[in-house]
Motif scaffolding. Sequence first.
Motif, PDB file in Angstrom:
ATOM      1  N   ILE A  78     -10.165  26.113  30.780  1.00  0.00           N
ATOM      2  CA  ILE A  78      -9.599  27.344  31.348  1.00  0.00           C
ATOM      3  C   ILE A  78      -8.161  27.542  30.883  1.00  0.00           C
ATOM      4  CG2 ILE A  78      -8.792  28.382  33.508  1.00  0.00           C
ATOM      5  CD1 ILE A  78     -11.739  28.828  32.972  1.00  0.00           C
ATOM      6  N   PHE A  79      -7.365  26.467  30.890  1.00  0.00           N
ATOM      7  CA  PHE A  79      -5.970  26.572  30.461  1.00  0.00           C
ATOM      8  C   PHE A  79      -5.859  27.005  28.997  1.00  0.00           C
ATOM      9  CE2 PHE A  79      -4.808  23.343  33.919  1.00  0.00           C
ATOM     10  CZ  PHE A  79      -4.404  24.347  34.786  1.00  0.00           C
ATOM     11  N   GLN A  80      -6.830  26.592  28.180  1.00  0.00           N
ATOM     12  CA  GLN A  80      -6.795  26.946  26.758  1.00  0.00           C
ATOM     13  C   GLN A  80      -7.249  28.386  26.499  1.00  0.00           C
ATOM     14  OE1 GLN A  80      -5.292  24.758  24.857  1.00  0.00           O
ATOM     15  NE2 GLN A  80      -5.230  23.460  26.700  1.00  0.00           N
ATOM     16  N   GLN A  81      -7.841  29.010  27.506  1.00  0.00           N
ATOM     17  CA  GLN A  81      -8.393  30.362  27.329  1.00  0.00           C
ATOM     18  C   GLN A  81      -7.445  31.460  27.828  1.00  0.00           C
ATOM     19  OE1 GLN A  81     -11.198  31.059  25.605  1.00  0.00           O
ATOM     20  NE2 GLN A  81     -11.125  28.857  25.199  1.00  0.00           N
ATOM     21  N   GLU A  82      -6.215  31.099  28.121  1.00  0.00           N
ATOM     22  CA  GLU A  82      -5.227  32.073  28.610  1.00  0.00           C
ATOM     23  C   GLU A  82      -5.082  33.248  27.629  1.00  0.00           C
ATOM     24  OE1 GLU A  82      -2.782  33.473  31.417  1.00  0.00           O
ATOM     25  OE2 GLU A  82      -3.255  31.338  31.546  1.00  0.00           O
ATOM     26  N   GLY A  83      -5.260  34.457  28.142  1.00  0.00           N
ATOM     27  CA  GLY A  83      -5.122  35.656  27.314  1.00  0.00           C
ATOM     28  C   GLY A  83      -6.388  36.037  26.589  1.00  0.00           C
ATOM     29  N   ARG A  84      -7.380  35.146  26.580  1.00  0.00           N
ATOM     30  CA  ARG A  84      -8.657  35.459  25.933  1.00  0.00           C
ATOM     31  C   ARG A  84      -9.760  35.678  26.972  1.00  0.00           C
ATOM     32  NH1 ARG A  84      -6.421  31.582  22.445  1.00  0.00           N
ATOM     33  NH2 ARG A  84      -7.533  29.852  23.436  1.00  0.00           N
ATOM     34  N   MET A  85     -10.031  34.634  27.747  1.00  0.00           N
ATOM     35  CA  MET A  85     -11.077  34.743  28.767  1.00  0.00           C
ATOM     36  C   MET A  85     -10.518  34.810  30.181  1.00  0.00           C
ATOM     37  SD  MET A  85     -14.062  32.271  27.236  1.00  0.00           S
ATOM     38  CE  MET A  85     -15.388  33.143  28.086  1.00  0.00           C
TER      39      MET A  85
END
Length: 460
Positions: A78-85
């Motif tokens: 989730i932290f890596q998906q900031e601004g995408r998902m």
Amino acid sequence: MGLPLIGETLNLIIPSYSLDLHPFIKRDFKVEFDIPSYLPSSVKMFFSLPCRYGPIFRTSLAGRPVVVTADPEFNNYIFQQEGRMVEMWYLDTFSKIFVHEGDSKTNAVGMVHKYVRSIFLNHFGAERLKEELLPQIEEFVNKSLCAWSSKASVEVKHAGSVMVFNFSAKQMISYDAEKSSDDLSEKYTKIIDGLMSFPLNIPGTAYYNCSKHQKNVTTMLRDMLKERRISPETRRGDFLDQLSIDMEKEKFLSEDFSVQLVFGGLFATFESISAVIALAFSLLADHPSVVEELTAEHEAILKNRENPNSSITWDEYKSMTFTLQVINEILRLGNVAPGLLRRALKDIPVKGFTIPEGWTIMVVTSALQLSPNTFEDPLEFNPWRWKDLDSYAVSKNFMPFGGGMRQCAGAEYSRVFLATFLHVLVTKYRWTTIKAARIARNPILGFGDGIHIKFEEKKT
């Protein structure tokens, strides 16, 4: 999902009196049935087996569907998906007060987020701390503790909030609490009191009062910003000045956005630090051996100076090994922000299920920081544990300042302020607990009627 409209909100805001996970969260990670006494033993044995919902479950809070997760792998994703998902998000009251919708929302990503992070690092980051702020913080702490020692007792959560707020506000808007006719720290305290309320804008409700004080503060900040822009001679070289100058170059820096950025920044710089200071007094009171080692470390720093009255240096701060372990342990147990919220920008598949677009995701970092898999005897206050902890495991399970690209730009500022406070405290003062606090979570860390401390300056 609980009751219509309110969901399971009441279960979440009922206080628990422990540093452990709030029962609402702990309940759904591992649920056990009440076993009727009349059942035969064979059936009882079946019901006594724990029913695990697992580290990810769904609920409803303040009328919004929420997925709660303490799954390290999914949290990291989730932290890596900031601004995408996903995007940073809070529940309705917080989002309305801090404007997370519309053109002036301050939780945007991309160029906006880079700018916001950059301006805070410019004014509160490691380089600024090293070059300018460290001695100023020490001077401010000295002044505050001296004032506290003249009183019969001090409620340290409130006094700590005022101390940290006034220093941060001085850096951001050149605020001088002694000269100002507005008690900004008191206004922010009243705003905080309404953040966990339902967003009912009716006179007399907590949200109404919270919103009223928010409007008063933002009006004041707006007037200050306009004055700086119209009259360059009023500029002070602070955070607000940089914003007013950058507004001429960056199109996204509207007046509304800039005001909200200052408003939110002032909030972010003080509330968590004061909670950790209050919790420190509570924990240290029961662990004199920690106070003893802290004192020894800081007295050794004084002895190694050519001039014992000189200010703390950056090298001295970096040498405070045990102090930083103590701070880590208080942050781990305190879990001032028990969860980090994100909103799904699109459907997100997870372990055979789907988190629908628009749902809120609560990443429960507190569950990781209290996990016995990483931290032996997790509810025990043990600063020495940090000597032997694996750095990789810590990076995945210890996130007091958030994770991913949204990790708090004020993390080092917070640590420096706390370390400096402890340095002045143990080298110059003795303290006695007049009234201990009843620590509670609802799920935010609270201190009931407060921790009341009597301070006495050490005689040289």
